[in-house]
Design an enzyme around this catalytic site. Structure first.
Site, short mmCIF file in Angstrom:
data_model
loop_
_atom_site.label_atom_id
_atom_site.label_comp_id
_atom_site.label_asym_id
_atom_site.label_seq_id
_atom_site.Cartn_x
_atom_site.Cartn_y
_atom_site.Cartn_z
N ILE A 1 5.85 -48.42 -81.67
CA ILE A 1 6.80 -48.79 -82.71
C ILE A 1 6.97 -50.31 -82.80
O ILE A 1 7.18 -50.98 -81.78
CB ILE A 1 8.17 -48.14 -82.43
N SER A 2 6.85 -50.84 -84.00
CA SER A 2 7.17 -52.24 -84.28
C SER A 2 6.48 -53.18 -83.29
O SER A 2 5.26 -53.18 -83.16
CB SER A 2 8.69 -52.42 -84.30
N ALA A 3 7.26 -53.98 -82.53
CA ALA A 3 6.67 -54.92 -81.58
C ALA A 3 6.01 -54.23 -80.40
O ALA A 3 5.33 -54.88 -79.60
CB ALA A 3 7.73 -55.90 -81.08
N GLY B 1 3.71 -52.12 -80.97
CA GLY B 1 2.39 -51.79 -81.49
C GLY B 1 1.24 -52.31 -80.63
O GLY B 1 0.31 -51.55 -80.31
#
Length: 296
Positions: free
Chosen positions: A95-97, A99
């Site tokens: 998720i998000s950072a 990734g």
């Protein structure tokens, strides 16, 4: 949802992690400013018979910041956590950072990853020193200050929840405030408020920014598992060039660009589309072997 939180220590390193639900395991690499207490998007997965294992990533929660020396080091220790839990293969959600961690993990340990899902995820170098966000992060989210930053955000969110959401929502969405308002459900402001109260940066967010520089197209091209890429076309935080870059370079990937209100694809009136696409993807890539979590 009943959640157990444990500590796993090995080689003078500690990983804090949580377990929710029973069934096929999903290993979640949470986003920035989060930890093993993350809960966005979990409810639908648990209700559909999945167990969710969430380690606090390097520098977050009680996890050793030394794990963040490199993406390789981080991923090697997350694999040791799976060994500790007796899990040979798992679904992975990044998720998000988080990734870059999920991408590197899938490229390093292809036999352990049944499927990879990238949600609102960073897929290449993200913030750089020339970006205002980069400079701001190194001021307000540095370890000596971030506790005060989140304490103040939590205080104002609790006292003026709608006002804070209106002020902060433009960071997460490219839509106008009026369009955002039309897409937000009755409980979403409260969920946003809860997020501001549970989040901390520790040393983790600055580690995240550093680690995005390590990610290469080769990491993406070496992923052999099926990959689902979920991203909002209205994301104001992680630009659309990230999911398209991932889709272009990952061999067995499918992309779904959602019309949700912004970066937090688990909130809003159209968030059900995320649940439906993800559950369908997971069911089509069901784990073939038996699995069980070792008692901790």
């Amino acid at each position: 949802m009943e959640r157990s939180v444990e500590l796993f220590s090995i080689d003078d390193m500690t990983i804090e992690y949580s377990v929710i639900g029973k069934g096929e395991p999903i290993f979640v690499f949470h986003g920035g400013h989060s930890n093993c207490n993350e809960e966005f998007g979990y409810k639908g997965l648990v209700e559909n018979g999945y167990s969710i294992i969430t380690p606090s990533r390097a520098g977050y929660g009680k996890t050793s910041k030394e794990l963040g020396e490199s993406l390789v080091t981080s991923c090697e220790y997350y694999a040791k956590l799976l060994d500790h839990l007796g899990i040979t293969q798992t679904h992975v959600i990044a998720i998000s950072a988080g990734g870059p961690t999920g991408i590197r993990f899938a490229s390093l340990f292809p036999g352990r990853v049944k499927s990879l899902t990238l949600e609102s995820a960073v897929s290449k170098e993200w913030l750089t020193p020339k970006d205002l966000e980069y400079k701001a992060a190194h001021i307000i989210f540095r370890p000596s200050v971030e506790g005060f930053t989140w304490k103040m955000l939590g205080f104002f969110s609790n006292s003026f929840s709608k006002l804070m959401f209106n002020m902060m929502s433009s960071q997460f969405s490219s839509l106008s405030k009026e369009d955002i308002k039309q897409r937000i459900g009755d409980t979403d402001v409260a969920e946003f408020n809860k997020m501001n109260n549970r989040q901390r940066s520790g040393s983790g967010f600055l580690i995240d920014i550093k680690q995005t520089k390590e990610l290469t197209s080769r990491d993406l091209r070496s992923i052999s598992s099926p990959v689902l890429i979920l991203h909002s076309k209205n994301d104001g935080f992680i630009p659309l060039k990230h999911p398209y870059h991932a889709h272009k370079n990952i061999p067995h990937s499918e992309i779904s660009v959602l019309d949700t209100w912004g970066h937090l694809i688990w909130l809003g009136k159209l968030s059900r589309e995320r649940d439906e696409k993800l559950i369908s993807f997971l069911k089509s890539n069901k784990l073939e072997e038996s699995f069980s979590l070792n008692e901790t």
